[in-house]
Design an enzyme around this catalytic site. Structure first.
Site, PDB file in Angstrom:
ATOM      1  N   THR A  60      -8.550   8.393  -3.749  1.00  0.00           N
ATOM      2  CA  THR A  60      -9.700   8.433  -4.314  1.00  0.00           C
ATOM      3  C   THR A  60     -10.681   7.934  -3.373  1.00  0.00           C
ATOM      4  O   THR A  60     -10.454   7.404  -2.393  1.00  0.00           O
ATOM      5  CB  THR A  60      -9.560   7.177  -5.461  1.00  0.00           C
ATOM      6  OG1 THR A  60      -8.663   7.460  -6.519  1.00  0.00           O
ATOM      7  CG2 THR A  60     -10.817   6.950  -6.192  1.00  0.00           C
ATOM      8  N   GLY A  61     -12.008   8.650  -3.636  1.00  0.00           N
ATOM      9  CA  GLY A  61     -13.144   7.993  -2.757  1.00  0.00           C
ATOM     10  C   GLY A  61     -13.681   9.286  -2.370  1.00  0.00           C
ATOM     11  O   GLY A  61     -13.409  10.554  -2.499  1.00  0.00           O
ATOM     12  N   GLY A 114      -8.036   8.030   1.427  1.00  0.00           N
ATOM     13  CA  GLY A 114      -8.930   7.113   2.503  1.00  0.00           C
ATOM     14  C   GLY A 114      -8.649   5.705   2.456  1.00  0.00           C
ATOM     15  O   GLY A 114      -7.727   5.292   2.017  1.00  0.00           O
ATOM     16  N   ALA A 115      -9.537   5.277   3.018  1.00  0.00           N
ATOM     17  CA  ALA A 115      -9.454   3.705   3.222  1.00  0.00           C
ATOM     18  C   ALA A 115     -10.908   3.041   3.599  1.00  0.00           C
ATOM     19  O   ALA A 115     -11.900   3.845   4.088  1.00  0.00           O
ATOM     20  CB  ALA A 115      -8.418   3.255   4.428  1.00  0.00           C
ATOM     21  N   LYS A 126      -8.310  -1.206   1.227  1.00  0.00           N
ATOM     22  CA  LYS A 126      -8.484  -0.042   0.276  1.00  0.00           C
ATOM     23  C   LYS A 126      -9.044  -0.878  -1.178  1.00  0.00           C
ATOM     24  O   LYS A 126      -8.874  -1.964  -1.054  1.00  0.00           O
ATOM     25  CB  LYS A 126      -7.405   0.786  -0.149  1.00  0.00           C
ATOM     26  CG  LYS A 126      -6.651   1.548   1.270  1.00  0.00           C
ATOM     27  CD  LYS A 126      -5.761   2.509   0.873  1.00  0.00           C
ATOM     28  CE  LYS A 126      -5.849   3.406  -0.169  1.00  0.00           C
ATOM     29  NZ  LYS A 126      -7.172   3.978  -0.354  1.00  0.00           N
ATOM     30  N   GLU A 135      -3.394   3.462  -6.380  1.00  0.00           N
ATOM     31  CA  GLU A 135      -3.506   4.042  -4.827  1.00  0.00           C
ATOM     32  C   GLU A 135      -1.890   3.293  -4.292  1.00  0.00           C
ATOM     33  O   GLU A 135      -1.117   3.940  -3.825  1.00  0.00           O
ATOM     34  CB  GLU A 135      -4.584   3.659  -4.090  1.00  0.00           C
ATOM     35  CG  GLU A 135      -5.737   4.556  -4.467  1.00  0.00           C
ATOM     36  CD  GLU A 135      -7.119   4.137  -3.744  1.00  0.00           C
ATOM     37  OE1 GLU A 135      -7.039   2.916  -3.302  1.00  0.00           O
ATOM     38  OE2 GLU A 135      -8.022   4.882  -3.818  1.00  0.00           O
ATOM     39  N   LYS A 153     -14.882   3.149  10.408  1.00  0.00           N
ATOM     40  CA  LYS A 153     -13.828   2.231   9.283  1.00  0.00           C
ATOM     41  C   LYS A 153     -12.808   1.605  10.362  1.00  0.00           C
ATOM     42  O   LYS A 153     -12.150   0.823   9.985  1.00  0.00           O
ATOM     43  CB  LYS A 153     -13.389   3.084   8.537  1.00  0.00           C
ATOM     44  CG  LYS A 153     -14.490   3.350   7.256  1.00  0.00           C
ATOM     45  CD  LYS A 153     -13.738   4.267   6.265  1.00  0.00           C
ATOM     46  CE  LYS A 153     -14.791   4.481   5.035  1.00  0.00           C
ATOM     47  NZ  LYS A 153     -14.083   5.537   4.487  1.00  0.00           N
TER      48      LYS A 153
END
Ligand code: A5P
Length: 249
Positions: A60-61, A114-115, A126, A135, A153
């Protein structure tokens, strides 16, 4: 001590993207915006790792959204997916990918997500989008977890990004007090209800020299559903979008 709330600045809503927006109305807004071009590079590098016709896990993201857009442009690459949020499921369906229930699949070969923060050791924070519980479940079910981020990041020590923790609503202030005793300032992401019907605390100021130990410790607190540290099960590969290409860790 009662968890602070960011309710003055946010509307009430319920989905992952909104949870992400709610997080960004808090102290996270001080962070520089990520570069879409770098995120896209990482997403495209992940696509190259996906065998044609496969079944994978999808997170997600905004970085994952770029990965899903790449899937839409490459029909048949992924036929089925287990998704970590209702928001991603919707986008995947639009991209022509069938959504599977994790209970109806065997272990997944690959999980792409993602993170919010990542270390060179591939320990992650996350949950900025509020989807951390699903997740973590999909990551646990995957043989290989490929994490896609932009270089803003990557940090040496986790903790600049407030640590998201999903809690059972009735335990919100109890957990906040436990975090205060450990030096953390828990801010309730008010208005964000997770896909599992729970609340999120964004915890500022925690020292995280040992992410595995802290994840194990916080997992024991009554009322904690999921800690947004992915260190016990870290990523297996980090694809980092940079100004000069994709770095692999
Ligand atoms: C969702 O709950 C998060 O764990 C996301 O994976 C994380 O917030 C990264 O999101 P972006 O790709 O939008 O930065």
């Amino acid at each position: 001590m009662v968890a602070e709330s960011n309710s003055k600045t946010v509307p009430a809503t319920t989905r992952a993207q909104s949870c992400l927006e709610l997080a960004q109305t808090g102290a996270n807004q001080a962070m520089a915006p990520s570069s879409d071009a770098k995120k896209r590079q990482a997403a495209l590098a992940a696509l190259e790792l996906v065998p044609r016709g496969s079944t994978i896990g999808v997170g997600t993201g905004s970085t994952v959204n770029l990965f899903i857009a790449a899937l839409a442009a490459d029909p048949g690459r992924v036929l089925r997916a287990v998704s970590s949020s209702q928001a991603s499921s919707e986008l995947l369906r639009q991209a022509g990918v069938a959504i599977l229930d994790l209970n109806e699949t065997a272990d997944l070969e690959l999980y792409i997500d993602g993170a919010d923060e990542a270390t060179p050791a591939r320990h992650l924070i996350k949950g900025g989008g509020g989807a951390l519980t699903r997740e973590k479940i999909v990551a646990a079910a995957a043989r290989r977890f490929v994490c896609i981020v932009d270089d803003a990041k990557v940090v040496d020590t986790l903790g600049r990004f407030p640590l998201p923790i999903e809690v059972i609503p009735m335990a919100r202030t109890l957990v906040a007090r436990e975090l205060a005793a450990r030096g953390g300032r828990a801010v309730w992401r008010e208005g964000c209800v997770t896909d599992n019907g729970n609340h999120i605390l964004d915890v500022h100021g925690l020292a995280i020299p040992d992410p595995v130990a802290l994840e194990c410790e916080l997992d024991q607190l009554a009322g904690v559903v999921t800690v947004g540290l992915f260190a016990v099960r870290p990523a297996d590969l980090l694809l980092i979008g940079t100004a000069t290409g994709v770095e692999r860790r």
